[in-house]
Enzyme design. Sequence first.
Site, PDB file in Angstrom:
ATOM      1  N   SER A   1       0.861  -1.196   0.000  1.00 24.74           N
ATOM      2  CA  SER A   1       0.000   0.000   0.000  1.00 24.74           C
ATOM      3  C   SER A   1       0.888   1.234   0.000  1.00 24.74           C
ATOM      4  CB  SER A   1      -0.882   0.013   1.261  1.00 24.74           C
ATOM      5  OG  SER A   1      -1.555   1.259   1.402  1.00 24.74           O
TER       6      SER A   1
ATOM      7  N   TYR B   1      -2.018  -0.234  10.605  1.00 25.98           N
ATOM      8  CA  TYR B   1      -2.116  -0.589   9.188  1.00 25.98           C
ATOM      9  C   TYR B   1      -0.808  -0.313   8.456  1.00 25.98           C
ATOM     10  CZ  TYR B   1      -3.886  -0.739   4.391  1.00 25.98           C
ATOM     11  OH  TYR B   1      -4.086  -1.050   3.061  1.00 25.98           O
TER      12      TYR B   1
END
Length: 262
Positions: free
Chosen positions: A146, A159
Amino acid sequence: MSRYPNGLRGRTAVVTGGAQGIGAAVVKRLCAEGCHVLIFDKSAEHGKAMQELLRSVGLTAALAVGDVTDPVAIRDAFAAAPAHWPTPTLLVNCAAGFVFEGLAATPDQWHAALDPTIVGLSLVTRAFADGLPERDADAAIVNIASISAHIAQDGYLTYNTSKAAVLGFTRCVAQELAPRGVRVNSVSPGTVWNANNERYHREVLGLDRATAEAAPEHGGKFLLQRFADPAEVAAPVTFLLSPEASFITGVDLPVDGGYLAV
């Protein structure tokens, strides 16, 4: 020269988290490329819905339901591939834990973030590699990282840490498996307009896609002034799996509309 002059056709791919979002788009693209695809997903409901969607457009995929953190489920998933399929030589690790918390994160929240994203990824990758020939596997792995792996974001500690670990894992496993002819890469998507993001923007922020993409703090933060569609991530994933990427390993490809460029 690759032993697969017709690209990916006829090869077997395993896609974790393949029933929704980016994973589902990857499954659809690989099926369209002529691959045998095994969806490995925790949700039987979404997995069966994905199979129905594929059937509606003339494509098929096998489904294994299970948790990527469970070694028994992983063993059973690989065994679920039809016996007449070739040994899996393509793997896409999409399964992840979506936990967004800062330093106040509890141990349970850390486990929920890290266990699927990095522990599960490692267990699936090991099982995949164990099933390959010792050398000249001509195999490829793509892990979904990501843009959050590359930057700091308020309230995203869990995250971002889990996705940063995916980058380190990718580089180290690329080195470890290179002597066996296995390439290992990752992609770092920006914001993707999938069902979860659509729900969040609509229900939490009160924004439809057009309005969200026009907002400077949402779509406007990308050079291309919009979010990605899942298929726009599936395309570079497919390229990295293909013989056309035969000299690419150990790298991360941002698929982020230019976000990391500025």
